[in-house]
Scaffold this active site. Structure first.
Site, short mmCIF file in Angstrom:
data_model
loop_
_atom_site.label_atom_id
_atom_site.label_comp_id
_atom_site.label_asym_id
_atom_site.label_seq_id
_atom_site.Cartn_x
_atom_site.Cartn_y
_atom_site.Cartn_z
N ASP A 146 -11.44 2.60 4.11
CA ASP A 146 -11.84 1.19 3.99
C ASP A 146 -13.36 1.05 3.93
OD1 ASP A 146 -9.95 -0.72 3.60
OD2 ASP A 146 -9.49 -1.06 5.71
N GLN A 153 -5.03 -1.52 9.52
CA GLN A 153 -4.79 -2.81 8.84
C GLN A 153 -5.39 -3.95 9.67
OE1 GLN A 153 -3.42 -3.30 5.73
NE2 GLN A 153 -3.94 -5.44 5.98
N LYS A 194 0.84 -1.20 0.00
CA LYS A 194 0.00 0.00 0.00
C LYS A 194 0.87 1.25 0.00
CE LYS A 194 -3.84 -2.46 2.05
NZ LYS A 194 -4.57 -2.90 3.24
#
Ligand code: NAP
Length: 281
Positions: free
Chosen positions: A116, A93, A49
């Site tokens: 997200d 994460q 990422k």
């Protein structure tokens, strides 16, 4: 003739379009990634990422916390990032180490920085058909489907898996495209028979080669989200790719299908989060 959907190439195009937009901006978007613990797969995902951010010109910061971090410590970092106007996207994460309350912590991320798409405001916006940040993997999967099918209206889509991260938002996105959507899960009866009715079959279970060729309608579009490591160390999806590609009209490989789209959509969501913050400030 079956078309293998090249997720790598489509993700590269999407990243290039984000890069072009970012290149033209004087003040660049910024993504903060919080990584707790020492799960090796999470470290690889975060590294990829950050690399993607560097490629498209998005600024990134990484907050690494040790395995024994408690909820209060993660909460303090999230609050600090929420309050920092120089940060536009925040990603926690997953999975978090055991003992941490993921459900609680995810909801602390401000909705407009929630790249997200897991904050309940974003979840609600998707269900209500309103604008918001959509989870990256389903968003990327929809782009792959649309790359081979122009009009999804009236098609029967079957989604196997009902997680908040993938299955549920995927079903909502397909509904928004006017598909007739069936959601399947571990309690579904006659799964193979239901799958055989699908014009679009999306599989996100996490079981090696679970979907067999005779579960697939001839010519269907098959999107394989699963990532499984086989005994020989290689990756495979939830679909028996070699056999399924003889029946499907379009199919994604693993690796090289949905996976690269997740990161490309994360870049797009970070850009979108910054644009949203400009509109409201
Ligand atoms: P998850 O939260 O574990 O959900 C799995 C879903 O599969 C659940 O809804 C479960 O049903 C269902 N299921 C389990 N066994 C089943 C069976 N025998 N038949 C039918 N349904 C069954 O997983 P997830 O986070 O959605 O991820 C699913 C897979 O996608 C994993 O392999 C993951 O690594 C992969 N993934 C890939 C990406 C990417 O970037 N490519 C991103 C996210 C996830 P119940 O709800 O009834 O338990």
């Amino acid at each position: 003739m079956t078309q293998i959907i090249n997720g790598k190439a489509i993700a590269a195009q999407l990243k290039e379009s984000v890069k072009k937009a970012v290149d033209e901006m004087e003040y660049k978007p910024a993504l903060a990634v919080i990584l707790v613990g020492d799960d090796p797969a999470s470290h690889v995902y975060v590294r990829n990422k950050i690399k993607a951010c560097e490629h498209v010109g998005i600024r990134s910061i990484e907050k690494r916390l040790p395995q024994n971090t408690n909820d209060e410590e993660v909460e303090a970092i999230i609050k600090e990032l929420n309050d920092n106007p120089d940060i536009h996207g925040i990603l926690l994460q997953l999975p978090l180490p055991e003992g941490l309350d993921s459900d609680y912590l995810i909801q602390l991320i401000r909705a407009d920085k929630d790249v997200d798409g897991l904050n309940l405001r974003n979840v609600g916006s998707l269900v209500a058909g309103m604008d918001g940040l959509v989870p990256c993997t389903p968003e990327g999967s929809l782009i792959l489907i649309r790359s081979v099918i122009n009009d999804l209206s009236g098609l029967h889509a079957v989604v196997i898996g009902r997680s908040l991260l993938f299955g549920k938002p995927m079903a909502q996105l397909l509904l928004r495209e006017n598909c007739t959507v069936t959601m399947a899960h571990s309690r579904t009866k006659n799964l193979a028979e239901i799958c055989r009715q699908a014009d679009i079959l999306v599989v996100a279970v996490g079981r090696e080669k679970m979907v067999k060729a005779d579960w697939i309608k001839k010519g269907a579009c098959v999107i394989d989200v699963g990532i499984n490591r086989m005994e020989n160390g290689k990756l495979c999806g939830d679909v028996d790719f070699e056999m399924a590609k003889e029946v499907a009209g379009y199919i994604t490989p693993v690796p090289g299908g949905v996976g690269p789209m997740t990161i490309a959509c994360l870049m797009e969501n970070t850009l979108k989060a910054m644009k949203q913050s400009n509109e409201t400030s």
